[in-house]
Write a protein that holds these residues in place. Structure first.
Motif, PDB file in Angstrom:
ATOM      1  N   ASP A   1       5.670 -95.364 -36.576  1.00 18.41           N
ATOM      2  CA  ASP A   1       5.804 -96.202 -37.765  1.00 18.41           C
ATOM      3  C   ASP A   1       7.232 -96.159 -38.308  1.00 18.41           C
ATOM      4  OD1 ASP A   1       6.061 -93.848 -39.274  1.00 18.41           O
ATOM      5  OD2 ASP A   1       4.086 -94.027 -40.202  1.00 18.41           O
ATOM      6  N   TYR A   2       7.452 -96.841 -39.412  1.00 16.52           N
ATOM      7  CA  TYR A   2       8.799 -96.935 -39.980  1.00 16.52           C
ATOM      8  C   TYR A   2       9.337 -95.592 -40.478  1.00 16.52           C
ATOM      9  CZ  TYR A   2       6.630 -96.853 -44.614  1.00 16.52           C
ATOM     10  OH  TYR A   2       5.933 -96.487 -45.726  1.00 16.52           O
ATOM     11  N   LYS A   3       8.465 -94.599 -40.632  1.00 12.32           N
ATOM     12  CA  LYS A   3       8.902 -93.253 -41.023  1.00 12.32           C
ATOM     13  C   LYS A   3       9.033 -92.321 -39.814  1.00 12.32           C
ATOM     14  CE  LYS A   3       6.932 -93.321 -45.660  1.00 12.32           C
ATOM     15  NZ  LYS A   3       5.999 -92.661 -46.588  1.00 12.32           N
ATOM     16  N   ARG A   4       8.967 -92.899 -38.614  1.00 13.69           N
ATOM     17  CA  ARG A   4       9.076 -92.173 -37.346  1.00 13.69           C
ATOM     18  C   ARG A   4       7.907 -91.232 -37.097  1.00 13.69           C
ATOM     19  NH1 ARG A   4      14.726 -90.501 -35.332  1.00 13.69           N
ATOM     20  NH2 ARG A   4      13.454 -90.710 -33.503  1.00 13.69           N
ATOM     21  N   LYS A   5       6.743 -91.550 -37.695  1.00 14.73           N
ATOM     22  CA  LYS A   5       5.521 -90.788 -37.448  1.00 14.73           C
ATOM     23  C   LYS A   5       4.676 -91.547 -36.434  1.00 14.73           C
ATOM     24  CE  LYS A   5       3.349 -88.551 -40.514  1.00 14.73           C
ATOM     25  NZ  LYS A   5       2.530 -88.079 -41.628  1.00 14.73           N
ATOM     26  N   TRP A   6       4.108 -90.817 -35.492  1.00 11.95           N
ATOM     27  CA  TRP A   6       3.236 -91.434 -34.511  1.00 11.95           C
ATOM     28  C   TRP A   6       1.881 -91.708 -35.147  1.00 11.95           C
ATOM     29  CZ3 TRP A   6       4.628 -93.542 -30.108  1.00 11.95           C
ATOM     30  CH2 TRP A   6       5.859 -93.182 -29.560  1.00 11.95           C
ATOM     31  N   ARG A   7       1.354 -92.921 -34.903  1.00 11.38           N
ATOM     32  CA  ARG A   7       0.084 -93.372 -35.471  1.00 11.38           C
ATOM     33  C   ARG A   7      -0.808 -93.946 -34.375  1.00 11.38           C
ATOM     34  NH1 ARG A   7      -0.519 -91.816 -40.785  1.00 11.38           N
ATOM     35  NH2 ARG A   7       1.501 -91.876 -41.796  1.00 11.38           N
ATOM     36  N   ILE A   8      -2.111 -93.808 -34.547  1.00 14.61           N
ATOM     37  CA  ILE A   8      -3.077 -94.355 -33.596  1.00 14.61           C
ATOM     38  C   ILE A   8      -3.165 -95.869 -33.812  1.00 14.61           C
ATOM     39  CG2 ILE A   8      -5.459 -94.297 -32.763  1.00 14.61           C
ATOM     40  CD1 ILE A   8      -3.866 -91.613 -32.438  1.00 14.61           C
ATOM     41  N   LEU A   9      -2.894 -96.615 -32.770  1.00 12.47           N
ATOM     42  CA  LEU A   9      -2.944 -98.071 -32.831  1.00 12.47           C
ATOM     43  C   LEU A   9      -4.236 -98.606 -32.210  1.00 12.47           C
ATOM     44  CD1 LEU A   9      -1.330-100.608 -33.627  1.00 12.47           C
ATOM     45  CD2 LEU A   9      -0.247-100.512 -31.377  1.00 12.47           C
ATOM     46  N   ASP A  10      -4.760 -97.889 -31.205  1.00 12.64           N
ATOM     47  CA  ASP A  10      -5.993 -98.334 -30.558  1.00 12.64           C
ATOM     48  C   ASP A  10      -6.673 -97.153 -29.884  1.00 12.64           C
ATOM     49  OD1 ASP A  10      -7.779-100.525 -29.658  1.00 12.64           O
ATOM     50  OD2 ASP A  10      -7.110 -99.903 -27.666  1.00 12.64           O
ATOM     51  N   TYR A  11      -8.004 -97.123 -29.989  1.00 13.87           N
ATOM     52  CA  TYR A  11      -8.834 -96.144 -29.290  1.00 13.87           C
ATOM     53  C   TYR A  11      -9.901 -96.927 -28.541  1.00 13.87           C
ATOM     54  CZ  TYR A  11     -12.606 -92.737 -28.590  1.00 13.87           C
ATOM     55  OH  TYR A  11     -13.608 -91.958 -28.046  1.00 13.87           O
ATOM     56  N   SER A  12     -10.022 -96.675 -27.259  1.00 14.20           N
ATOM     57  CA  SER A  12     -11.057 -97.342 -26.468  1.00 14.20           C
ATOM     58  C   SER A  12     -11.664 -96.337 -25.502  1.00 14.20           C
ATOM     59  CB  SER A  12     -10.481 -98.545 -25.715  1.00 14.20           C
ATOM     60  OG  SER A  12      -9.423 -98.150 -24.877  1.00 14.20           O
ATOM     61  N   TYR A  13     -12.844 -96.670 -25.002  1.00 16.34           N
ATOM     62  CA  TYR A  13     -13.557 -95.749 -24.113  1.00 16.34           C
ATOM     63  C   TYR A  13     -14.506 -96.524 -23.214  1.00 16.34           C
ATOM     64  CZ  TYR A  13     -16.834 -96.516 -27.914  1.00 16.34           C
ATOM     65  OH  TYR A  13     -17.623 -97.108 -28.870  1.00 16.34           O
ATOM     66  N   GLU A  14     -14.869 -95.881 -22.112  1.00 10.59           N
ATOM     67  CA  GLU A  14     -15.868 -96.387 -21.177  1.00 10.59           C
ATOM     68  C   GLU A  14     -16.673 -95.198 -20.706  1.00 10.59           C
ATOM     69  OE1 GLU A  14     -14.169 -98.512 -17.898  1.00 10.59           O
ATOM     70  OE2 GLU A  14     -13.119 -99.933 -19.188  1.00 10.59           O
ATOM     71  N   PHE A  15     -17.981 -95.413 -20.469  1.00 12.69           N
ATOM     72  CA  PHE A  15     -18.833 -94.327 -20.002  1.00 12.69           C
ATOM     73  C   PHE A  15     -20.147 -94.889 -19.479  1.00 12.69           C
ATOM     74  CE2 PHE A  15     -19.838 -95.056 -24.426  1.00 12.69           C
ATOM     75  CZ  PHE A  15     -21.224 -95.047 -24.447  1.00 12.69           C
ATOM     76  N   VAL A  16     -20.909 -94.014 -18.861  1.00 13.72           N
ATOM     77  CA  VAL A  16     -22.274 -94.288 -18.456  1.00 13.72           C
ATOM     78  C   VAL A  16     -23.155 -93.430 -19.343  1.00 13.72           C
ATOM     79  CG1 VAL A  16     -23.947 -94.085 -16.568  1.00 13.72           C
ATOM     80  CG2 VAL A  16     -21.573 -94.758 -16.070  1.00 13.72           C
ATOM     81  N   GLU A  17     -24.230 -94.019 -19.850  1.00  9.79           N
ATOM     82  CA  GLU A  17     -25.132 -93.262 -20.715  1.00  9.79           C
ATOM     83  C   GLU A  17     -25.781 -92.133 -19.930  1.00  9.79           C
ATOM     84  OE1 GLU A  17     -27.915 -95.987 -22.476  1.00  9.79           O
ATOM     85  OE2 GLU A  17     -26.312 -97.203 -23.344  1.00  9.79           O
ATOM     86  N   GLY A  18     -25.775 -90.963 -20.547  1.00  6.68           N
ATOM     87  CA  GLY A  18     -26.410 -89.799 -19.933  1.00  6.68           C
ATOM     88  C   GLY A  18     -27.670 -89.419 -20.692  1.00  6.68           C
ATOM     89  N   GLU A  19     -28.273 -88.326 -20.294  1.00  6.48           N
ATOM     90  CA  GLU A  19     -29.495 -87.848 -20.933  1.00  6.48           C
ATOM     91  C   GLU A  19     -29.230 -87.517 -22.390  1.00  6.48           C
ATOM     92  OE1 GLU A  19     -32.520 -84.085 -20.512  1.00  6.48           O
ATOM     93  OE2 GLU A  19     -31.548 -84.833 -18.702  1.00  6.48           O
ATOM     94  N   GLY A  20     -30.062 -88.025 -23.254  1.00  5.95           N
ATOM     95  CA  GLY A  20     -29.926 -87.750 -24.695  1.00  5.95           C
ATOM     96  C   GLY A  20     -29.066 -88.744 -25.434  1.00  5.95           C
ATOM     97  N   TYR A  21     -28.487 -89.721 -24.726  1.00 10.87           N
ATOM     98  CA  TYR A  21     -27.640 -90.713 -25.400  1.00 10.87           C
ATOM     99  C   TYR A  21     -28.501 -91.621 -26.271  1.00 10.87           C
ATOM    100  CZ  TYR A  21     -24.354 -94.445 -26.318  1.00 10.87           C
ATOM    101  OH  TYR A  21     -23.571 -95.366 -26.954  1.00 10.87           O
ATOM    102  N   SER A  22     -28.035 -91.874 -27.491  1.00 13.00           N
ATOM    103  CA  SER A  22     -28.759 -92.760 -28.396  1.00 13.00           C
ATOM    104  C   SER A  22     -27.766 -93.404 -29.361  1.00 13.00           C
ATOM    105  CB  SER A  22     -29.794 -91.978 -29.200  1.00 13.00           C
ATOM    106  OG  SER A  22     -30.368 -92.792 -30.199  1.00 13.00           O
ATOM    107  N   GLU A  23     -27.931 -94.693 -29.601  1.00  9.92           N
ATOM    108  CA  GLU A  23     -27.093 -95.394 -30.569  1.00  9.92           C
ATOM    109  C   GLU A  23     -27.773 -95.521 -31.917  1.00  9.92           C
ATOM    110  OE1 GLU A  23     -25.645 -99.118 -29.138  1.00  9.92           O
ATOM    111  OE2 GLU A  23     -24.600 -98.200 -27.477  1.00  9.92           O
ATOM    112  N   GLU A  24     -28.851 -94.797 -32.110  1.00 12.52           N
ATOM    113  CA  GLU A  24     -29.576 -94.881 -33.373  1.00 12.52           C
ATOM    114  C   GLU A  24     -28.715 -94.365 -34.514  1.00 12.52           C
ATOM    115  OE1 GLU A  24     -33.379 -92.963 -33.219  1.00 12.52           O
ATOM    116  OE2 GLU A  24     -33.793 -93.751 -31.236  1.00 12.52           O
ATOM    117  N   LYS A  25     -28.823 -95.016 -35.655  1.00 13.40           N
ATOM    118  CA  LYS A  25     -28.094 -94.574 -36.848  1.00 13.40           C
ATOM    119  C   LYS A  25     -28.824 -93.385 -37.438  1.00 13.40           C
ATOM    120  CE  LYS A  25     -26.327 -99.130 -37.806  1.00 13.40           C
ATOM    121  NZ  LYS A  25     -26.241-100.218 -38.758  1.00 13.40           N
ATOM    122  N   LYS A  26     -28.043 -92.401 -37.833  1.00 13.65           N
ATOM    123  CA  LYS A  26     -28.648 -91.204 -38.409  1.00 13.65           C
ATOM    124  C   LYS A  26     -28.243 -91.019 -39.824  1.00 13.65           C
ATOM    125  CE  LYS A  26     -29.135 -89.107 -34.022  1.00 13.65           C
ATOM    126  NZ  LYS A  26     -29.560 -88.039 -33.312  1.00 13.65           N
TER     127      LYS A  26
END
Length: 159
Positions: free
Chosen positions: A134-159
């Motif tokens: 950034d303009y203060k010479r600090k590193w900032r996260i601009l993008d986070y992305s991911y890919e995966f295969v669902e494994g045992e116990g995976y759930s997108e349910e809201k908790k």
């Protein structure tokens, strides 16, 4: 005389080339440090602290409460992070070299990191972070992305 001028020119070129490589390595080291802090925050449930490291561009797309809830749900569905190994890093001043979606961003310092990660509920999990300075010479996260295969116990349910 021409030989001396050529030798001086070559020496100057080598010095600047070496300095450029040292600066690139230093910038990647600093960006990597920010990436590690961000992942530690996210994997520890410190989502507000992770929010603070996001770029202004990314913060402009989300309300902080919505982002915190969203990343919390994502991390809960992944499960505990057991391992993360960096497999690729890149530094550039032209953001479109990292990703065409960044073609509208101005030249500056950009870093890309790719990881192979092992979460409790996913398989073949890869993650990618793009950071910018950034303009203060600090590193900032601009993008986070991911890919995966669902494994045992995976759930997108809201908790």
């Amino acid at each position: 005389m021409k030989k001396i001028s050529l030798i001086i020119f070559l020496i100057i070129g080598i010095i600047f080339s070496s300095y450029s490589q040292i600066d690139k390595d230093n910038q990647l080291k600093q960006a990597s440090s920010t990436a590690v802090i961000w992942f530690n925050n996210v994997n520890s449930g410190l989502y507000i602290e992770a929010w603070e490291i996001l770029s202004l561009e990314l913060k402009g797309k989300f309300n902080s409460n919505d982002w915190v809830l969203g990343i919390g749900q994502i991390m809960t569905s992944f499960g505990e992070c057991n391992e993360r190994m960096e497999i690729f890093r890149n530094f550039t001043s032209n953001p479109s070299e990292i990703d065409p979606m960044l073609s509208g961003f101005p030249d500056g310092y950009y870093a890309e990191f790719q990881y192979e990660s092992k979460y409790k509920h996913t398989l073949n999990h890869s993650e990618r972070l793009i950071l910018h300075q950034d303009y203060k010479r600090k590193w900032r996260i601009l993008d986070y992305s991911y890919e995966f295969v669902e494994g045992e116990g995976y759930s997108e349910e809201k908790k």
